[in-house]
Design an enzyme around this catalytic site. Structure first.
Site, PDB file in Angstrom:
ATOM      1  N   ASP A 204      -1.720   9.654  -9.113  1.00 36.47           N
ATOM      2  CA  ASP A 204      -3.089   9.144  -9.002  1.00 36.47           C
ATOM      3  C   ASP A 204      -3.293   8.142 -10.145  1.00 36.47           C
ATOM      4  O   ASP A 204      -3.456   8.529 -11.303  1.00 36.47           O
ATOM      5  CB  ASP A 204      -4.065  10.323  -9.085  1.00 36.47           C
ATOM      6  CG  ASP A 204      -5.522   9.862  -9.168  1.00 36.47           C
ATOM      7  OD1 ASP A 204      -5.764   8.632  -9.147  1.00 36.47           O
ATOM      8  OD2 ASP A 204      -6.408  10.734  -9.255  1.00 36.47           O
TER       9      ASP A 204
ATOM     10  N   HIS B 214      -8.607  15.361 -11.132  1.00 30.40           N
ATOM     11  CA  HIS B 214      -9.946  15.047 -10.611  1.00 30.40           C
ATOM     12  C   HIS B 214     -10.127  15.809  -9.290  1.00 30.40           C
ATOM     13  O   HIS B 214      -9.144  16.060  -8.583  1.00 30.40           O
ATOM     14  CB  HIS B 214      -9.995  13.530 -10.367  1.00 30.40           C
ATOM     15  CG  HIS B 214     -11.320  12.986  -9.986  1.00 30.40           C
ATOM     16  ND1 HIS B 214     -11.805  13.045  -8.704  1.00 30.40           N
ATOM     17  CD2 HIS B 214     -12.260  12.346 -10.714  1.00 30.40           C
ATOM     18  CE1 HIS B 214     -12.985  12.451  -8.668  1.00 30.40           C
ATOM     19  NE2 HIS B 214     -13.290  12.027  -9.871  1.00 30.40           N
TER      20      HIS B 214
ATOM     21  N   LYS C 262     -12.557   0.311 -10.421  1.00 33.69           N
ATOM     22  CA  LYS C 262     -12.223   0.685 -11.804  1.00 33.69           C
ATOM     23  C   LYS C 262     -11.343  -0.368 -12.465  1.00 33.69           C
ATOM     24  O   LYS C 262     -11.022  -0.271 -13.642  1.00 33.69           O
ATOM     25  CB  LYS C 262     -11.499   2.039 -11.829  1.00 33.69           C
ATOM     26  CG  LYS C 262     -12.393   3.214 -11.422  1.00 33.69           C
ATOM     27  CD  LYS C 262     -11.692   4.517 -11.682  1.00 33.69           C
ATOM     28  CE  LYS C 262     -12.240   5.683 -10.899  1.00 33.69           C
ATOM     29  NZ  LYS C 262     -13.567   6.117 -11.337  1.00 33.69           N
TER      30      LYS C 262
ATOM     31  N   GLN D 140      -6.893   5.947 -13.215  1.00 34.09           N
ATOM     32  CA  GLN D 140      -7.205   5.660 -14.623  1.00 34.09           C
ATOM     33  C   GLN D 140      -6.033   5.035 -15.374  1.00 34.09           C
ATOM     34  O   GLN D 140      -6.087   4.918 -16.601  1.00 34.09           O
ATOM     35  CB  GLN D 140      -7.653   6.954 -15.341  1.00 34.09           C
ATOM     36  CG  GLN D 140      -8.861   7.632 -14.738  1.00 34.09           C
ATOM     37  CD  GLN D 140     -10.166   6.837 -14.929  1.00 34.09           C
ATOM     38  OE1 GLN D 140     -10.218   5.824 -15.622  1.00 34.09           O
ATOM     39  NE2 GLN D 140     -11.239   7.294 -14.295  1.00 34.09           N
TER      40      GLN D 140
ATOM     41  N   CYS E 157     -16.175  15.532 -12.664  1.00 39.20           N
ATOM     42  CA  CYS E 157     -15.418  15.807 -11.424  1.00 39.20           C
ATOM     43  C   CYS E 157     -14.080  16.468 -11.732  1.00 39.20           C
ATOM     44  O   CYS E 157     -13.062  16.174 -11.090  1.00 39.20           O
ATOM     45  CB  CYS E 157     -15.202  14.543 -10.600  1.00 39.20           C
ATOM     46  SG  CYS E 157     -16.729  13.768 -10.092  1.00 39.20           S
TER      47      CYS E 157
HETATM   48  N1  C6P Z   1     -13.340   9.123 -11.680  1.00 39.13           N
HETATM   49  C1  C6P Z   1     -14.952   9.162 -13.482  1.00 39.13           C
HETATM   50  O1  C6P Z   1     -16.061   8.933 -13.965  1.00 39.13           O
HETATM   51  P1  C6P Z   1     -13.019   7.073  -6.526  1.00 39.13           P
HETATM   52  O2  C6P Z   1     -14.336   7.756  -6.702  1.00 39.13           O
HETATM   53  O3  C6P Z   1     -12.417   7.353  -5.181  1.00 39.13           O
HETATM   54  O4  C6P Z   1     -13.045   5.620  -6.856  1.00 39.13           O
HETATM   55  O5  C6P Z   1     -12.026   7.703  -7.638  1.00 39.13           O
HETATM   56  C2  C6P Z   1     -11.830   9.090  -7.698  1.00 39.13           C
HETATM   57  C3  C6P Z   1     -10.987   9.444  -8.871  1.00 39.13           C
HETATM   58  C4  C6P Z   1      -9.715   9.970  -8.661  1.00 39.13           C
HETATM   59  N2  C6P Z   1      -8.887  10.241  -9.680  1.00 39.13           N
HETATM   60  C5  C6P Z   1      -9.250  10.022 -10.960  1.00 39.13           C
HETATM   61  C6  C6P Z   1      -8.273  10.328 -12.061  1.00 39.13           C
HETATM   62  C7  C6P Z   1     -10.522   9.510 -11.235  1.00 39.13           C
HETATM   63  O6  C6P Z   1     -10.873   9.298 -12.512  1.00 39.13           O
HETATM   64  C8  C6P Z   1     -11.412   9.239 -10.177  1.00 39.13           C
HETATM   65  C9  C6P Z   1     -12.804   8.767 -10.441  1.00 39.13           C
HETATM   66  C10 C6P Z   1     -14.655   8.657 -12.092  1.00 39.13           C
HETATM   67  O7  C6P Z   1     -14.076   9.780 -14.096  1.00 39.13           O
HETATM   68  C11 C6P Z   1     -15.763   8.978 -11.140  1.00 39.13           C
HETATM   69  S1  C6P Z   1     -15.913  10.711 -10.844  1.00 39.13           S
END
Ligand code: C6P
Length: 404
Positions: A199, A122, A225, A202, A363
């Site tokens: 990370d 991401h 999430k 997910q 992203c």
């Molecule tokens: N992915 C998606 O629709 P934040 O925005 O800080 O809560 O998470 C960022 C982020 C970092 N790593 C991974 C693997 C992610 O999937 C995400 C967020 C969302 O896929 C929003 S772009």
């Protein structure tokens, strides 16, 4: 027994309609819906407890502090951290990653040192490292993947040199759903004297993550999430590393003593928590983690695995369907394109049928380039997603397909 109908009643939003149709919410990788008890915990705290934490001698402040620090213990238990000093509250995965990219780099990295990230990261796990590269001349190397969307472990191992200091990888890809072999990757990193950041944005919502079992040095995830509120997240870091890292931001909460000449910092984890924390958010996150723990992470995982497999099979049968990410055991995410239909058109037309999916680059633009596309449509599942919703998606896609 995992009773999906009972579970769904915990989420009031799932009963609503959009465009006069029942909502089919399949954008759970972007954010999950909240169970009633999480929202009620927030309302109750604001109505009955609200006071700033760690500061007051008064009753409310102590009560709020107890809830906040109990939440830290809940998070530590949930991810099996050795101590709650290893749990830093942040605004989310993105802030956690920026914190490590800043403070770890300052403590441990020098010009020419190498950081490995994967092609499926991401942007939040790419751009902070590019900022650190600009600041201090790091070298970023990219771990490739196979066409099925699996991490290329052979290439990974070959990327290591004596200058490799840190590996930063997604536990689960937010596009491909691939569950990366982080335990193995951690072992390889450690054999080469490097650290590893996982990370978990997910993975933490979908299966039990044990930081000691996977052997990671850092883990990041977002509250929103995992059925918690927005604006709260976690950085787990091994105590020995966090101890050596300088503060990320300065302000209240993170200091022991301040004078104009010299400031000393608080002990862990407060050194990394400048300013008033989102103490209502931390408590609500703990309520969310208790909620999923009560349902059972293994039950959730089992349910979502079966659903993902079912969705992959059903969708593969649609003429013109291209599925991205076919790694065995992939989790809760199905990214796709259908014929020449632009993913934005697909998403917009599905929306009119009440079906919420995400479209675009997710992203992860370097991953889009690797797959040779500008964008994709993506359906992502949660503990409350039903087979009937997957059927609605499949019928919806088929209906849209016939319009073109
Ligand atoms: N992915 C998606 O629709 P934040 O925005 O800080 O809560 O998470 C960022 C982020 C970092 N790593 C991974 C693997 C992610 O999937 C995400 C967020 C969302 O896929 C929003 S772009």
């Amino acid at each position: 027994m995992y009773d999906i109908d009972t579970v769904r009643q915990d989420f009031p939003i799932l009963a609503r309609e959009v465009y006069g149709r029942p909502l089919v919410y399949l954008d759970n990788a972007a954010t999950t819906q909240k169970p009633r008890e999480v929202v009620e915990a927030m309302v109750q705290e604001y109505y009955e407890v609200n006071a700033n934490v760690h500061r007051g001698v008064h009753y409310l402040s102590q009560q709020a502090t107890d809830l906040h620090e109990e939440a830290r213990r809940t998070v530590a238990r949930f991810i099996h951290a050795a101590s709650e000093a290893e749990v830093v509250f942040t605004r989310g995965t993105t802030e956690s990653l920026n914190l490590v990219a800043d403070a770890y780099s300052r403590a441990f990295l020098h010009e020419g040192d190498e950081v490995l990230i994967s092609v499926m990261e991401h942007h939040s796990n790419i751009v902070p490292w590019q900022l650190a590269r600009e600041r201090m001349g790091l070298v970023i190397k990219v771990i490739p993947m196979t066409d099925e969307g699996e991490m290329d472990l052979q290439a990974y191992e070959q990327l290591f040199t004596p200058r490799t200091k840190l590996v930063c990888v997604a536990h689960v890809s937010n596009v491909l759903g691939t569950v990366n072999p982080v335990r193995k990757m951690a072992d390889i990193a450690h054999e080469h004297g490097a650290h590893i950041l996982v990370d978990g944005a997910q993975s933490v919502p979908h299966f039990s993550v044990d930081v000691q079992e996977i052997g990671c040095d850092f883990l990041t995830f977002s509250g929103h999430k995992v059925y918690g509120p927005t604006g709260i997240g976690v950085l787990y870091g091994r105590e020995a590393l966090l101890e050596r890292m300088p503060p990320y931001q300065g302000g209240g909460e993170m200091i022991a003593r301040v004078s104009f000449e010299h400031t000393t910092y608080e002990r862990l984890p407060f050194k990394f928590e400048a300013g008033t924390p989102d103490y209502v958010g931390t408590h609500a996150l703990a309520v969310a983690l208790d909620y999923v723990s009560r349902l059972g992470m293994d039950h959730i995982h089992h349910h979502e695995q079966a659903l993902t497999q079912y969705a992959m099979e059903q969708m593969a049968a649609i003429p013109g369907m291209h599925l991205y990410g076919t790694a065995p055991g992939k989790d809760a995410v199905v990214a796709f394109n259908v014929g020449d239909i632009h993913p934005l058109d697909l998403g917009t037309l599905l929306d009119r049928l009440g079906i919420a999916i995400r479209t675009g680059h997710h992203c992860a633009q370097p991953l889009m380039q690797r797959c040779g596309v500008e964008g994709m449509a993506r359906a992502s599942f949660a503990l409350y997603t039903t087979r009937a919703e997957v059927d609605a998606l499949v019928q919806g896609i088929d209906r849209v397909r016939k319009m073109f």
